[in-house]
Enzyme design. Structure first.
Site, short mmCIF file in Angstrom:
data_model
loop_
_atom_site.label_atom_id
_atom_site.label_comp_id
_atom_site.label_asym_id
_atom_site.label_seq_id
_atom_site.Cartn_x
_atom_site.Cartn_y
_atom_site.Cartn_z
CB ALA A 85 -53.26 -34.68 -21.37
CD GLU A 86 -48.21 -34.00 -22.63
OE1 GLU A 86 -47.22 -33.77 -21.91
OE2 GLU A 86 -49.23 -33.28 -22.66
#
Length: 648
Positions: A322-323
């Site tokens: 996830a970013e």
């Protein structure tokens, strides 16, 4: 050494009129809620500070009142530069009404800007955003007509176009950690993420600004292990101990040991998704997952792919990310989004975007709200509704493959899913496949020119991006092409030579056996020798060949069967429903040539697909004499007639 602990009210007094303020957080994680409450309270009571510039990377809010929504007061803000706006409607309302100057920039670019500001650089140079609404030749990231300053420009470097994002001084950083000592050293052991705290603190300090950090507890001087310190005390001007209600781990979870990595959880504790259109879409997207690959899943519809991967026992063979900095494990959803359980590592957000921007993602599964004939996607702006791009531009532009996932229409859509396929009870009132997207968040033409693999997956149809535009390639059982698909598109898509029916397993209860497909665990059954050891049967029916590793597995199995024989075998190969991706077509043909040279006598192939017969014929014509029949009967008859001969 002074004790840097002060009250929240005293911290709010450190913010002056006209300051540029940056805040930490991702959705509901790491948000300095105590400091935002104090800042809001001071403004409501005194009308100060005024005319602030708010500068943030990730959306920080609950879609209602918490997080940056607390700053959504007219007069408090004069300008906002942010990455994701969907969770801060009170601030977004000021922007769309033209009451503040406002910009939407890619989340990863802002994350990198913090580092460049800290380093004293004039800005950030990146290819991220080219061809999208951030490109100054389109909108320059401006949200409204009262926003005039150009903060993005086009530059040519090394013969290629780049965007230059101008730096700005940061006067106040409002950050968050777990523990602090009196000298201001900050650790983050109970936080779900570390995000950009260190870079933001450095950016503010090197701009001559103030760094204020919210924590949940104080420890004795020198009481922190220096390896646990994320923000050194030399960068911190003030520390505020938050009330427990303003220091939840996420906006959905007060505290989870699993989110902070203190404990692991059993994988089978993740609830199974019910069979709904959402699951059908997530399942179809999961068919594209690369074994041993690195994956990003967006918020919303794509979150279901993680649940499907868990159900199909694929999580050990993937690295989900996830970013904000999550690597490995299983991402959480909703207002926990950004957190994850059973992670391999949590890295700074800027480092994650270094990896993303450099092409490290094998695939990204992202949402879609509008798609046009050229393959452009909009997820950021719909009339007065401002969602913002977040990390979408960085991720979609730089991942090696992208799957955009969403229902075919929306608002009022009512569908039933069964083994018979999809039944439309009530069609959605909003069309997603439009003549022209309202805002370009993903550039189809640039992706097509780069040869990027792009799919658009819905519950009733699947499209892919071709140089000519969007092409329809699959349709669900129970769906009428004209009535249920084409009639609800504002453009006529390109049509694949053969439109396949979506896999029946997508619409059935229970696991699909996707692990067997993707890991090729059934190769022993697919490569079989006749009892007299004179014929080899290759059953590639519905097999997907996507990567060099897939080709190597087939080669290894054929070698294992044929090498000990000491004589050639005649071959019947079933290519019914098989898919050989263009990227590995040459490698597949070379492997077949090697096997023919070493082990095969007469070879026949068959496929019920006219397009596959044509494709195989064209591919094998370059290296291998093609004989591709329509049925197994024809292939075996040819083999019988040619028994003892060879095409080599």
């Amino acid at each position: 050494m002074p004790n840097k602990q002060i009250s929240a009210a005293a911290a709010a007094e450190l913010v002056r009129d006209g300051d540029t303020v940056t805040t930490s957080g991702f959705v509901g994680i790491g948000v300095p809620e105590e400091l935002l409450v104090a800042l809001e309270t001071r403004f409501v009571e005194t009308a100060h500070p005024r005319d602030l510039t708010l500068f943030f990377a990730a959306g920080q809010g609950d879609g209602k009142d918490r997080g940056l929504n607390r700053l959504g007061h007219e007069g408090l803000l004069a300008r906002v530069i942010g990455g994701h706006w969907g969770l801060i409607p009170k601030v977004a309302a000021l922007a769309t009404a033209g009451k503040i100057a406002a910009y939407n920039l890619p989340q990863g670019v802002i994350s990198h800007l913090y580092r460049d500001i800290a380093a004293g650089r004039p800005g950030t140079l990146s290819r991220v955003g080219l061809g999208t609404f951030v490109d100054p030749r389109l909108e320059g990231g401006k949200i409204n007509d009262v926003t005039h300053d150009e903060i993005v420009s086009v530059m040519e470097v090394g013969g290629a176009e780049h965007l230059f994002y101008r730096a700005l001084p940061v006067h106040v950083a409002l950050l968050r950690g777990t523990s602090a000592d009196p000298a201001g050293n900050i650790s983050m052991e109970r936080e779900a993420l570390v995000i950009d705290n260190l870079a933001q603190a450095m950016a503010a300090k090197n701009s001559g600004g103030v760094v204020i950090v919210q924590v949940e507890r104080m420890v004795a001087r020198h009481g922190l292990n220096p390896r646990d310190v994320v923000i050194p005390g030399a960068l911190v001007d003030a520390v505020v101990v938050a009330a427990p209600e303003n220091h939840h781990q996420t906006f959905a979870t007060p505290y989870s040991h699993a989110f902070s990595g203190q404990f692991r959880v059993e994988a089978d504790t993740v609830p199974e998704m019910p069979l709904t259109p959402r699951k059908v879409i997530a399942r179809r997207a999961a068919f594209e997952l690369p074994i041993n690959g690195v994956v990003n899943l967006g918020i919303g519809m794509p979150e279901g792919v993680a649940a499907v991967a868990g159900e199909e026992k694929l999580l050990p063979h993937l690295t989900l990310t996830a970013e904000p900095g999550v690597i490995g494990g299983q991402p959480a959803s909703g207002l926990d989004f950004g957190a994850a359980v059973n992670t391999d590592a949590i890295v700074p957000q800027s480092a994650q975007f270094d990896f993303y921007d450099g092409g490290g993602l094998d695939i990204a599964v992202l949402g879609m709200a509008q798609v046009d004939a050229r393959g452009n996607v909009n997820v950021s702006r719909f009339g007065p509704k401002l969602a913002g791009a977040g990390g979408f531009i960085n991720i979609s532009q730089n991942a090696r493959a992208v799957v955009f996932a969403g229902t075919f229409t929306s608002v009022g859509l009512d569908l039933a899913v069964s083994e018979a396929g999809v039944e439309i009870r009530s069609e959605g009132r909003v069309t997603k496949f439009v003549e022209a997207v309202e805002q370009v968040t993903f550039s189809g033409p640039l992706a097509a020119a780069a040869g990027k693999k792009v799919l658009y997956v819905t519950e009733r149809a699947v499209f892919r991006l071709r140089p000519e535009g969007v092409e329809l390639v699959e349709i669900a059982p129970g769906i009428d092409l004209e009535r249920d698909v084409l009639a609800h598109m504002a453009f006529a898509p390109e049509m694949a030579p053969e439109i396949a029916e979506m896999d029946a397993r997508l619409f059935a209860e229970g696991p699909m056996g996707l692990r067997v497909d993707l890991l090729h665990l059934d190769l022993d059954d697919r490569v079989a020798l006749s009892a007299d050891k004179a014929q080899l049967f290759l059953n590639f029916e519905k097999m997907r060949v996507r990567a060099p590793g897939d080709v190597n597995k087939v080669r290894a199995r054929v070698e294992a069967v044929c090498a000990p024989l000491g004589h050639r075998v005649d071959v019947v190969a079933n290519y019914d429903g098989a898919r050989i991706d263009e990227e590995v077509e040459d490698a597949w043909v070379a492997m077949v040539q090697q096997m023919e040279d070493r082990f095969y006598g007469t070879v026949t192939r068959y496929s019920g697909s006219a397009f596959m017969r044509m494709k195989l014929g064209a591919a094998f014509a370059r290296e291998v004499r093609p004989h591709v029949f329509e049925t197994a009967t024809e292939a075996r008859a040819f083999l019988s007639a040619a028994r003892g001969g060879s095409f080599l």
